[in-house]
Write a protein that holds these residues in place. Structure first.
Motif, PDB file in Angstrom:
ATOM      1  N   ALA A  60      37.605  36.044  44.830  1.00 43.04           N
ATOM      2  CA  ALA A  60      36.594  35.430  43.941  1.00 43.04           C
ATOM      3  C   ALA A  60      35.432  36.453  43.913  1.00 43.04           C
ATOM      4  N   LYS A  61      34.542  36.020  43.041  1.00 49.84           N
ATOM      5  CA  LYS A  61      33.385  36.806  42.514  1.00 49.84           C
ATOM      6  C   LYS A  61      32.435  36.882  43.541  1.00 49.84           C
ATOM      7  N   ASP A  62      32.295  35.763  44.561  1.00 49.55           N
ATOM      8  CA  ASP A  62      31.516  35.751  45.634  1.00 49.55           C
ATOM      9  C   ASP A  62      31.990  36.363  46.867  1.00 49.55           C
ATOM     10  N   ASN A 105      34.948  41.388  31.141  1.00 53.01           N
ATOM     11  CA  ASN A 105      33.900  40.620  31.402  1.00 53.01           C
ATOM     12  C   ASN A 105      34.261  39.402  32.106  1.00 53.01           C
ATOM     13  N   VAL A 120      35.911  36.962  34.935  1.00 53.86           N
ATOM     14  CA  VAL A 120      35.522  36.985  36.626  1.00 53.86           C
ATOM     15  C   VAL A 120      36.408  35.746  37.210  1.00 53.86           C
ATOM     16  N   GLN A 121      36.694  36.123  38.212  1.00 54.79           N
ATOM     17  CA  GLN A 121      37.315  34.890  39.016  1.00 54.79           C
ATOM     18  C   GLN A 121      36.276  34.021  39.853  1.00 54.79           C
ATOM     19  N   GLU A 122      36.408  32.633  39.230  1.00 58.12           N
ATOM     20  CA  GLU A 122      35.378  31.775  40.267  1.00 58.12           C
ATOM     21  C   GLU A 122      36.149  31.402  41.478  1.00 58.12           C
ATOM     22  N   LYS A 144      40.425  42.526  41.085  1.00 61.58           N
ATOM     23  CA  LYS A 144      39.231  42.689  40.533  1.00 61.58           C
ATOM     24  C   LYS A 144      37.917  42.782  41.234  1.00 61.58           C
ATOM     25  N   HIS A 145      37.693  41.732  42.290  1.00 58.09           N
ATOM     26  CA  HIS A 145      36.632  41.769  43.050  1.00 58.09           C
ATOM     27  C   HIS A 145      36.491  42.427  44.193  1.00 58.09           C
ATOM     28  N   GLU A 149      33.469  45.269  44.781  1.00 56.46           N
ATOM     29  CA  GLU A 149      32.216  44.762  44.999  1.00 56.46           C
ATOM     30  C   GLU A 149      32.060  43.950  46.388  1.00 56.46           C
ATOM     31  N   LYS A 153      28.843  39.345  50.459  1.00 58.55           N
ATOM     32  CA  LYS A 153      30.238  38.893  49.960  1.00 58.55           C
ATOM     33  C   LYS A 153      31.227  39.109  50.832  1.00 58.55           C
TER      34      LYS A 153
END
Length: 644
Positions: free
Chosen positions: A81-83, A100, A102-104, A204-205, A208, A215
């Protein structure tokens, strides 16, 4: 850390005979080879039923996997996820392909037992408790069950204290005497189970997360939960570091961040757990890795030697070719090329597992009758995962699979003409304008033999239910799970057969190729030279192929190579590449050809100079040869000059 023949696996197989005899009646001995057979088992395949080639919906689960063949099973997938936290694959953002998006964050296991297979596959046959029982005499039996399995109240649902997993009612109790979950069943057979993270639509994440300490800390905390669930290791499917994937771009820092992530995971899970990752089969996506560093922290490199051609391709090509073939759109997209590249990098061969595709890829072509290399016919297709995409995917024949039919569906679909590509060593099928690339038993056997011959670690299978066929009856194991009393897995059995017997032959030796030293040629000149090869394995038939030239096999272990130099006005070096193969191993060498303009005696035309027949000059960038004596006659404007 080789897996295969070991006492715990054999003991596990014996124990499994007792545990599973009630349904199967017989047991197969554990593998006696030392190769990895790693199968991906997905959380979504069980939704498929008769329309997709299965006997019943719910058949594609862990109970219908021949665990006497597989050494490792990868439960796929958990997403990032994005975090940086991990979530159930069933909670994937279906619009992640959009800009744009994102995965919550979400739960690690999907909490709804009615809309997800997570708990049914991982924990097995369940009984449902719709509220927390009280410790009363009339309710004590159920109360003790809930307590013994580690469930306690948590908000409006439950918390499983041993793992930290939370969910909503009903409480999913493991049924006493019921069918076991994936990890329990696998461990009873001596098979390891890994948690696979990422995949094409949930990577995707990764970049990052790997670059952000905060993260990454959340990511690492969720690894603790996975290990508490009983997984034997972590498999990373970041698709792809450095080059990017669905709705994200890669960057050069990804490679070092990936390597650091592997070291961090190794430190987190300890030295006795497995750590692997899936990698692209394209060497262009692999150059950025420090393979020596990765070899220190990782157990296996799982190379995805499939999806090498498909609806995105401009010509009809093979999904998973073993060797190169003349019609291929891009050179180097085959298993043999990748192995040679990895060997040149010094990557330990026993850490390398190559992919086996238990599915095919279909495309439509512009031709009335499809063939290998036929131009594909693209249009906009709205895929369930990739969204609107320009693709030549064949939806007329394989709609329910979005062009990627399982092997067990392919073999019972009539109307196709099945053929064999002797260059790529794989089958394909055609029906009018439609082309289908897939693997069958003979091609899977060849790939397994290739792995044996080249001392590789083993094979990864995408995915384990692609080849299963129920030859018995279906038994319900609770609300969701279906178990087959007699299961056939022809492709998996072919791998096991070759790995166990070594193909029934002694280890294969590579041919020895002899080529001459550098050659010389004048512009436009054709030259020939001889190459030869020997093979220590008597009876192996050798065949030659070349690039940038032609070749004729002389039938005596030698071949004549003919090279035609270009009509160049500048000297250059050309390379003729010669390959010899015995059908299993190949050897390649280069011969340099120096195309020497100066050697032809040519000069720039001079109006005041005398030329005689045979002299060569260059005028306005064009070469001419004099037919007879001449002086002052301008090339291109006089018959005395013959244009070359």
């Amino acid at each position: 850390m080789r897996k295969g023949l070991n006492l715990s696996k054999i003991a596990g197989a014996v124990a499994a005979t007792v545990l599973m005899a009630g349904i199967s009646g017989t047991a197969v001995a554990a593998p006696t080879h030392d190769k990895n057979v790693i199968g991906y088992i997905t959380q979504w395949e069980a939704w498929k039923g008769p329309n997709e080639g299965f006997t019943a919906k719910g058949e594609a689960n862990h109970l219908n996997v021949n665990m006497d063949i597989y050494s490792i099973l990868n439960f796929s997938f958990f997403g990032v996820a994005k975090d940086g936290s991990l979530h159930s694959g069933d909670l994937r953002n279906k619009n992640i392909y959009q800009p744009n998006a994102v995965q919550e964050p979400g739960p690690l296991l999907h909490p709804d037992i009615y809309s997800s297979w997570d708990l049914h596959i991982l924990w097995g046959e369940l009984e449902y408790v719709h509220q927390f029982p009280t410790n009363e005499p009339w309710n004590q039996e159920q109360y003790l069950k809930v307590k013994e399995q580690g469930f306690v109240p948590h908000g409006n649902g439950w918390l499983h204290e041993p793992t930290g997993i939370t969910g909503q009612f009903p409480i999913p109790l493991k049924k006493a005497g019921g069918a076991p979950g994936l990890i329990d069943l696998a461990h009873s057979k001596g098979v390891k189970v890994m948690a696979s993270l990422g995949g094409w639509s949930m990577s995707k994440h990764f970049p990052e997360m790997a670059a952000d300490p905060v993260k990454k800390a959340r990511f690492m905390a969720d690894l603790d939960k996975l290990m508490a669930l009983g997984f034997d290791g972590i498999d990373i499917d970041w698709e792809y570091p450095g080059t990017g994937g669905m709705n994200f771009k890669g960057n050069p820092e990804d490679y070092a961040n990936f390597e650091q992530l592997m070291e961090d995971i190794r430190k987190k899970i300890g030295p006795n757990k497995l750590l692997t990752a899936a990698f692209s089969a394209s060497t262009a996506k692999l150059e950025g890795f420090n393979w020596s560093r990765l070899s220190t922290s990782m157990d296996y490199f799982n190379m995805m030697t499939y999806d090498l051609n498909g609806g995105w391709s401009n010509v009809a090509g093979h999904n998973a070719p073993l060797y190169p073939y003349p019609e291929e759109e891009y050179a180097g997209l085959n298993l043999d090329h990748l192995r040679n590249w990895m060997a040149a990098k010094g990557i330990p061969s026993n850490k390398i597992n190559f992919g086996a595709a238990f599915y095919g890829r279909g495309v439509q072509t512009t031709e009335a009758q499809a063939y290998v290399g036929a131009p594909t016919d693209k249009r906009t297709v709205n895929f369930s995962v990739d969204g609107p995409t320009e693709s030549a995917v064949d939806l007329d024949n394989w709609k329910v699979f979005e062009g990627q039919p399982n092997y067990n569906y392919i073999v019972k679909t009539p109307g196709w003409e099945h053929k064999w590509d002797a260059n790529a060593e794989v089958p394909y099928a055609v029906k009018g304008k439609y082309f289908l690339s897939y693997d069958d038993v003979p091609s899977i056997e060849k790939k397994a033999q290739y792995i044996v011959d080249n001392n590789l670690g083993g094979v990864i299978v995408w995915q384990v239910h692609g080849d299963i066929k129920c030859e018995g009856s279906i038994v319900s194991r609770g609300r969701m799970l279906k178990e087959c009393t007699k299961l056939s897995s022809p492709l998996a059995e072919a791998i096991d057969r070759v790995f166990t017997t070594g193909g029934g032959t002694a280890p294969n030796h590579a041919p020895v190729l002899t080529v001459p030293a550098a050659q010389s040629a004048q512009p436009g000149q054709a030259i020939s030279f001889t190459v030869s090869a020997t093979d220590a394995d008597a009876g192996d038939k050798l065949s030659f192929s070349v690039t940038n030239a032609t070749v004729v096999d002389n039938g005596d272990g030698s071949a004549t190579v003919t090279y035609k130099a270009p009509n160049t006005t500048t000297s250059l070096k050309e390379v003729v590449t010669i390959t010899v193969t015995d059908g299993s191993k190949s050897v390649t060498k280069d011969v340099v050809v120096n195309v020497d303009v100066a050697g032809t005696g040519e000069t720039t035309w001079d109006a005041g100079k005398v030329y005689v027949g045979g002299d060569i000059v260059v005028y306005n960038g064009v070469k001419y040869k004099a037919k007879w004596w001449t002086k002052g006659d301008k090339p291109g404007q006089s018959d005395v000059w013959q244009k070359i």
